[in-house]
Design a protein around this motif. Sequence first.
Motif, short mmCIF file in Angstrom:
data_model
loop_
_atom_site.label_atom_id
_atom_site.label_comp_id
_atom_site.label_asym_id
_atom_site.label_seq_id
_atom_site.Cartn_x
_atom_site.Cartn_y
_atom_site.Cartn_z
N ARG A 16 0.81 -1.22 0.00
CA ARG A 16 0.00 0.00 0.00
C ARG A 16 0.85 1.27 0.00
O ARG A 16 0.32 2.36 0.12
CB ARG A 16 -1.00 0.05 1.15
N SER A 17 2.18 1.12 -0.16
CA SER A 17 3.04 2.29 -0.29
C SER A 17 2.92 2.83 -1.71
O SER A 17 2.63 2.09 -2.64
CB SER A 17 4.51 1.92 -0.05
N VAL A 22 2.79 4.66 -8.20
CA VAL A 22 2.16 3.34 -8.30
C VAL A 22 1.92 2.83 -6.89
O VAL A 22 2.83 2.78 -6.07
CB VAL A 22 3.06 2.35 -9.08
N LEU A 23 0.68 2.42 -6.63
CA LEU A 23 0.34 1.88 -5.32
C LEU A 23 0.76 0.41 -5.30
O LEU A 23 0.32 -0.40 -6.13
CB LEU A 23 -1.17 2.00 -5.08
N LEU A 24 1.64 0.04 -4.37
CA LEU A 24 2.16 -1.32 -4.31
C LEU A 24 1.17 -2.25 -3.64
O LEU A 24 0.46 -1.87 -2.72
CB LEU A 24 3.47 -1.34 -3.52
#
Length: 69
Positions: A16-17, A22-24
């Motif tokens: 969610r980083s 780009v949201l992981l």
Amino acid sequence: MRRDPIAHDRDAPRTRSDLEGVLLEQTPLKPVVEELAHAVLAHRRSGRPLPESLRVIVDLFQPGFDDEG
């Protein structure tokens, strides 16, 4: 493409980083490796040159033997 070495687990990005917009998300390794292998194979079959993002990992998908030097 930026490549930053990760020296320690605590320095690695977390789920969610946001990484460069780009949201992981957490993903199992097997489907990721299969997807990369399919991408390499598709480019090879098409005769197109591999993009830099695949060139850096293509050696992972080469046939070989453990005793090769």
